[in-house]
Design a protein around this motif. Structure first.
Motif, mmCIF file in Angstrom:
data_model
loop_
_atom_site.group_PDB
_atom_site.id
_atom_site.type_symbol
_atom_site.label_atom_id
_atom_site.label_comp_id
_atom_site.label_asym_id
_atom_site.label_seq_id
_atom_site.Cartn_x
_atom_site.Cartn_y
_atom_site.Cartn_z
ATOM 1 N N LEU A 199 0.824 -1.206 0.000
ATOM 2 C CA LEU A 199 0.000 0.000 0.000
ATOM 3 C C LEU A 199 0.862 1.262 0.000
ATOM 4 C CD1 LEU A 199 -2.853 -0.987 2.507
ATOM 5 C CD2 LEU A 199 -3.006 -0.788 0.022
ATOM 6 N N LYS A 200 1.936 1.249 0.777
ATOM 7 C CA LYS A 200 2.838 2.405 0.802
ATOM 8 C C LYS A 200 3.500 2.601 -0.562
ATOM 9 C CE LYS A 200 4.261 4.898 3.448
ATOM 10 N NZ LYS A 200 3.865 6.325 3.714
ATOM 11 N N ARG A 201 3.869 1.493 -1.190
ATOM 12 C CA ARG A 201 4.477 1.601 -2.517
ATOM 13 C C ARG A 201 3.477 2.162 -3.514
ATOM 14 N NH1 ARG A 201 6.883 -3.633 -5.634
ATOM 15 N NH2 ARG A 201 4.714 -4.270 -5.308
ATOM 16 N N ALA A 202 2.224 1.735 -3.400
ATOM 17 C CA ALA A 202 1.170 2.266 -4.279
ATOM 18 C C ALA A 202 0.974 3.758 -4.022
ATOM 19 C CB ALA A 202 -0.131 1.510 -4.049
ATOM 20 N N GLN A 203 1.028 4.165 -2.754
ATOM 21 C CA GLN A 203 0.882 5.586 -2.441
ATOM 22 C C GLN A 203 2.020 6.405 -3.056
ATOM 23 O OE1 GLN A 203 2.027 7.238 1.321
ATOM 24 N NE2 GLN A 203 0.012 8.215 1.628
ATOM 25 N N ARG A 204 3.245 5.892 -2.970
ATOM 26 C CA ARG A 204 4.377 6.604 -3.574
ATOM 27 C C ARG A 204 4.184 6.743 -5.079
ATOM 28 N NH1 ARG A 204 7.300 3.423 0.210
ATOM 29 N NH2 ARG A 204 7.817 1.879 -1.391
ATOM 30 N N HIS A 205 3.635 5.679 -5.691
ATOM 31 C CA HIS A 205 3.360 5.722 -7.130
ATOM 32 C C HIS A 205 2.283 6.759 -7.443
ATOM 33 C CE1 HIS A 205 3.527 4.370 -11.185
ATOM 34 N NE2 HIS A 205 2.375 3.725 -11.182
ATOM 35 N N LEU A 206 1.273 6.842 -6.595
ATOM 36 C CA LEU A 206 0.205 7.819 -6.789
ATOM 37 C C LEU A 206 0.729 9.249 -6.632
ATOM 38 C CD1 LEU A 206 -2.776 6.099 -4.905
ATOM 39 C CD2 LEU A 206 -2.635 6.575 -7.359
#
Length: 357
Positions: A199-206
Motif C-alpha cells: 500500500l505504501k508503494r502504491a501511495q508513492r506511485h500515486l
C-alpha cells in the motif's frame, strides 16, 4: 341504583366500542403494512415506470427510499427503526452484512427467474452459491477520455495516466479503494492486498501522478467531463455511459491488464417484515423484459442473459461495457477487508489527496 347501573353499562359499552375501533384500526394498519414493500436502493437506480408496473401487477404499494453510499445504508440497517424488505448493496457490503447476520438466506424455490442470470455472475466469492444475494447490475472501473483532447491510443492502460503530457488533465474518483486499485494493478498487486508495504508503494506511485491530477471529486466529474473540463477521468462504467450520452467526444475503456468489477445485488434484510413481497419484487426485476427496460434506463450492464438479448446490438457489442473474456478474466472484485486495513487505505488516500492539492 338503576341510574348507576345504567351509567356502568354505558361506560362498558363505550370501552368496548373504543377497543373494537382500536382493533379495527390496528387490523387495517396491519393489512396495509402487508400490502407495502419497502425498498432501499441507490438514487435513480430503477426505472420509475417499473415501480408503477409492479404496483399495478401485484397490488403492493412500493415505499422507495434511497442512499448514497454502502456505508450510510449499512449504518441505517444496523440501527434498525425502518424495516426494509429489500436492499441493494454492493458485493463487499453483502459480505459484511452476512458476517453481521443482517441478511436473510434466500429460498431459491421462490425465485424461478434466477435462471435468467448468466452463470458467470453467480457463485462469486462474496456470496458462494448466492445463498443471500441476487445480481442486480454490474460494471467496471475504467478510464473515460475526450477524443478532442487526447488520442485514444494513449489512454488504454493505467500506466499511461502518468504520462507528463496529461499534466493537470486527469480527474480521479474520490474513493480510496478505486484510486489505490489502479496503482496496485500497475504494480502487479491485488486490489485486495492487506500488505502495508504494498500500500505504501502504491501511495508513492500515486504521488508521482499528482502533477497530472486536476481534481479528486465524486458525482461532479460527470458535469466536468461532459463540459470538456479535463481530458481524462477515472470513473465507473455507468457514470461513463451517462457522460457519453451528453458528450459524444467521450469514450470509455477498461484497461486489459485488469481493473475492478463490481456487483450491486438484491438482498432481503433479516428484519424484513414483508419477505413475500420482496421475493415478488426480485422475481419481477429478473423478468427479462423488465430487466432489459431497467438496463436501458439505468445504463449499467445487466447480468440477465435473456435481457441482454433484448437490448440493442450497439449496446451489447460495446466492449467498453461488455468486455471480452480476455479482459473479464483480469477483473477483480473488492473483498470486505478488516476494518484496520480499510483504515490504512483511507489514511494513505487522505495523505495522497493532501499531497495532490
Amino acid at each position: 341504583m338503576k341510574k348507576l347501573f345504567a351509567a356502568l353499562v354505558g361506560i362498558l359499552a363505550l370501552c368496548l366500542l373504543l377497543a373494537f375501533g382500536d382493533y379495527a384500526l390496528n387490523r387495517q394498519t396491519s393489512q396495509a403494512g402487508r400490502r407495502t414493500v419497502t425498498i432501499y436502493n441507490w438514487g435513480d437506480y430503477v426505472d420509475p415506470a417499473l415501480i408503477t408496473k409492479f404496483e399495478k401487477q401485484t397490488g403492493y404499494h412500493v415505499d422507495y427510499e434511497t442512499f448514497d453510499s454502502n456505508e450510510s445504508m449499512l449504518t441505517k440497517i444496523r440501527q434498525g427503526g425502518t424495516n426494509y424488505d429489500l436492499v441493494i448493496p454492493s458485493e463487499y457490503t453483502v459480505q459484511r452484512m452476512k458476517k453481521e447476520g443482517l441478511v436473510a438466506p434466500l429460498d431459491h424455490r421462490k425465485l424461478p427467474n434466477l435462471r435468467y442470470i448468466d452463470r458467470q455472475f453467480l457463485n462469486r466469492s462474496f456470496d458462494p452459491g448466492n445463498h443471500y444475494s441476487v445480481p442486480y447490475f454490474w460494471g467496471t472501473l475504467g478510464i473515460i477520455y475526450n477524443d478532442e483532447q487526447v488520442n485514444g491510443r494513449d489512454v488504454q492502460h493505467w500506466s499511461q495516466l502518468w504520462n507528463p503530457r496529461l499534466k493537470d488533465n486527469v480527474m480521479l474518483i474520490d474513493s480510496a479503494r478505486d484510486v489505490f486499485a489502479m496503482a496496485l494493478i500497475t504494480q502487479g498487486d491485488s486490489v485486495n492486498t492487506t500488505n502495508y508495504s504494498q500500500l505504501k508503494r502504491a501511495q508513492r506511485h500515486l504521488k508521482r501522478l499528482t502533477p497530472n491530477v486536476k481534481a479528486i471529486i465524486a458525482d461532479e466529474m460527470k458535469m466536468y467531463m461532459e463540459q470538456g473540463e479535463a481530458a481524462v477521468g477515472v470513473t465507473y462504467s455507468g457514470d461513463a455511459r451517462e457522460m457519453m450520452d451528453i458528450n459524444h467526444h467521450l469514450h470509455y475503456v477498461v484497461p486489459s491488464e485488469g481493473s475492478n468489477i463490481w456487483f450491486d445485488n438484491m438482498v432481503i434484510p433479516k428484519a424484513a417484515r414483508n419477505k413475500a413481497a420482496a421475493y415478488q419484487f426480485i422475481n419481477f426485476m429478473l423478468e427479462p423484459k423488465n430487466a432489459a427496460e431497467n438496463a436501458r434506463y439505468v445504463g449499467y450492464a445487466t447480468p440477465n442473459w435473456k435481457a441482454k438479448q433484448l437490448l440493442p446490438k450497439k449496446v451489447t457489442a460495446d466492449r467498453s461495457f461488455y468486455p471480452p473474456k480476455s479482459t473479464m478474466s483480469h477483473l477483480q472484485t473488492y473483498r470486505d477487508l478488516p476494518l484496520h486495513v480499510l483504515g490504512e487505505y483511507n489514511d494513505l488516500f487522505l495523505e495522497f489527496k493532501m499531497f495532490a492539492k
